[in-house]
Design an enzyme around this catalytic site. Structure first.
Site, PDB file in Angstrom:
ATOM      1  N   THR A 178       0.867  -1.047   0.119  1.00 26.76           N
ATOM      2  CA  THR A 178      -0.197   0.068   0.152  1.00 26.76           C
ATOM      3  C   THR A 178       0.826   1.399  -0.014  1.00 26.76           C
ATOM      4  O   THR A 178       1.945   1.334   0.655  1.00 26.76           O
ATOM      5  CB  THR A 178      -1.041   0.026   1.250  1.00 26.76           C
ATOM      6  OG1 THR A 178      -1.735   1.137   1.028  1.00 26.76           O
ATOM      7  CG2 THR A 178      -0.441  -0.200   2.550  1.00 26.76           C
ATOM      8  N   GLU A 179       0.446   2.162  -0.973  1.00 20.26           N
ATOM      9  CA  GLU A 179       1.680   3.316  -1.158  1.00 20.26           C
ATOM     10  C   GLU A 179       1.624   4.093   0.168  1.00 20.26           C
ATOM     11  O   GLU A 179       2.806   4.944   0.072  1.00 20.26           O
ATOM     12  CB  GLU A 179       1.068   3.883  -2.464  1.00 20.26           C
ATOM     13  CG  GLU A 179      -0.206   4.837  -2.579  1.00 20.26           C
ATOM     14  CD  GLU A 179      -1.229   3.670  -3.086  1.00 20.26           C
ATOM     15  OE1 GLU A 179      -1.272   2.674  -2.965  1.00 20.26           O
ATOM     16  OE2 GLU A 179      -1.989   4.459  -4.028  1.00 20.26           O
ATOM     17  N   ASN A 180       0.839   4.069   1.099  1.00 20.26           N
ATOM     18  CA  ASN A 180       1.179   4.716   2.123  1.00 20.26           C
ATOM     19  C   ASN A 180       1.994   4.139   3.152  1.00 20.26           C
ATOM     20  O   ASN A 180       2.156   4.381   4.346  1.00 20.26           O
ATOM     21  CB  ASN A 180      -0.240   5.139   2.881  1.00 20.26           C
ATOM     22  CG  ASN A 180      -1.314   4.106   3.267  1.00 20.26           C
ATOM     23  OD1 ASN A 180      -1.387   3.486   2.293  1.00 20.26           O
ATOM     24  ND2 ASN A 180      -1.788   4.055   4.332  1.00 20.26           N
TER      25      ASN A 180
END
Lengths: 228, 223
Positions: free
Chosen positions: A62-64
């Site tokens: 997940t890019e976060n």
């Protein structure tokens, strides 16, 4: 495209289709190789995770800032410090790790992610992607990580309905919406068919509930059959 | 040298009108709400805010926007189901917006903190967000020239900080904090726990104290 397809000629599934969203998600999941590092875009693509078995060894990014993301959190599991890219509380799997945003996008841009699955407004026959902005004058532009994902992952799969609400095809000769990325999409999964797109144009891998010829009459892009 | 502030008000003292303020958080995860509330009370205005989003609900960054203190937002994803404060300001022409791809937002701040003058990036090539930017083809691939984003101040949230300014984070609340800490002239961290030097495992420190100017503990008794 780096992932091989698992059939050698176009398959017409006349007995099933058009697919439901859940069936589309299952079709995408089927084509993700075991052990892949995968990013699932916000919205419909997140449903793909429901069809990935733990034994597949697929690791979700997940890019976060996380690898090893688990399912959506329920009840006592909810932790405001642990969310997915859609800000929905999620869980961590054994072996998960966290990293900051610049690292998260470096691993994406640097070609370390095997697959990302994105939604789209339009995909062109050569794999251009439009999925961030309708261009409408009153729309507030918001891109998030879409442009980074589009050019970063080794394979970009799009999961979308083949036709817009007004009936127009979303697989098009040239995108009319503002672009997210050029020549970045390798496959398009829809309720009516799965396509390969790229420098050679559009190849139909499989159809659902209609024949190749029926599909060809409904699209403005030249189609090719998959042949051994 | 890192100072430990007694209150959030003391931590944000001196932020000037017209400042560029980097604000951590991804949605509400990692957002330094106590520092933002203190900034609203402090009164600085005409701010440029750099953050991933443009506020959620009524608290944190959304409250700063609602107070009319922000001239411009630089972010990747302003439009969300609960971004009504920003949406109203934008539609009525009372706030400027620069949309930046999320990875470029992070990398442009990383470049600022790392002394990089600019970098060629493949993200956005051929899209409206690359309009007017210099491009170059390197080994057959096209890139866009991206410039650093520097802050006068960074406001970030972390899990624990020691008296040397070293920080550790918690789960995905880490997000932009470590990069923003490097990219601002003054970095201010709100932490859940202030601990003694030596209490954090040196191998596990995420943000070295050299980047951190002020720390304030919020929400818990000081350890």
């Amino acid at each position: 495209m780096t992932i091989e397809i698992n059939v050698d000629r176009t398959v017409e599934h006349l007995g099933r289709g058009p697919l439901s969203r859940d069936e589309m998600a299952a079709t995408v999941a089927r084509d993700i190789p075991d052990g892949s590092f995968v990013n699932l875009g916000i919205g419909q693509p997140t449903q793909v995770s429901n069809h990935l078995s733990p034994s597949s060894g697929v690791v979700l990014h997940t890019e976060n800032g996380m690898l090893g993301m688990g399912p959506v959190a329920e009840g006592d599991q909810i932790d405001p410090d642990l969310t997915n890219a859609g800000k929905i509380p999620v869980t961590e799997l054994v072996g998960a790790c966290y990293f900051h945003h610049a690292d998260s996008f470096a691993m994406m841009r640097g070609g370390h992610l095997d697959v990302c699955v994105l939604g789209a407004f339009q995909v062109s026959e050569h794999g251009d992607l439009a999925n961030w902005h309708t261009g409408a004058p009153d729309a507030i532009p918001a891109v998030g990580g879409a442009m980074d994902l589009a050019i970063g992952a080794k394979d970009v799969f799009v999961m979308m309905s083949l036709f817009a609400k007004d009936g127009s095809a979303k697989l098009v000769p040239t995108c009319t919406y503002p672009l997210t990325g050029l020549a970045c999409v390798s496959r398009v999964y829809t309720e009516h068919a799965t396509f390969l797109v790229g420098p050679d144009g559009v190849t139909v891998v499989e159809t659902f509930g209609l024949t190749y010829d029926e599909l060809a009459t409904r699209l403005d892009v030249p189609l090719r059959r998959l042949e051994p | 040298m890192t100072t430990i502030a007694d209150t959030a008000a003391e931590a944000v003292a001196g932020i000037a009108d017209g400042a560029t303020v980097l604000i951590g958080g991804f949605g509400m995860a990692g957002m330094p709400v106590a520092l933002i509330d203190a900034l609203i009370d402090q009164g600085a205005t005409d701010l440029t805010v750099v953050s991933n989003n443009a506020g959620n609900g009524d608290t944190g960054l959304a409250a700063l926007l609602a107070a009319g203190r922000v001239r411009k937002v630089i972010c990747s994803f302003p439009r969300q189901s609960d971004s009504y404060v920003f949406d109203d300001l934008y539609r009525s022409g009372r706030i400027d917006l620069e949309v930046v791809p999320q990875g470029n937002l992070a990398e442009r701040m990383r470049a600022a903190g790392a002394g990089i003058g600019a970098f060629f990036c493949p993200t956005g090539v051929g899209t409206p967000l690359a309009d007017g930017k210099e491009t170059r083809t390197i080994d057959g691939r096209d890139y866009v020239l991206e410039l650093p984003i520097r802050g006068d101040v960074a406001l970030i949230g972390a899990h624990a900080g020691d008296r040397m300014g070293n920080l550790v984070y918690r789960k995905t609340a880490r997000n932009f904090g470590p990069v923003m800490a490097t990219a601002a002239a003054t970095t201010i961290a709100q932490v859940t726990h202030v601990v003694e030097a030596g209490d954090l495992d040196p191998e596990a420190v995420v943000t070295p104290g050299i980047y951190v100017d002020r720390i304030v503990q919020v929400g818990q008794e000081r350890a």
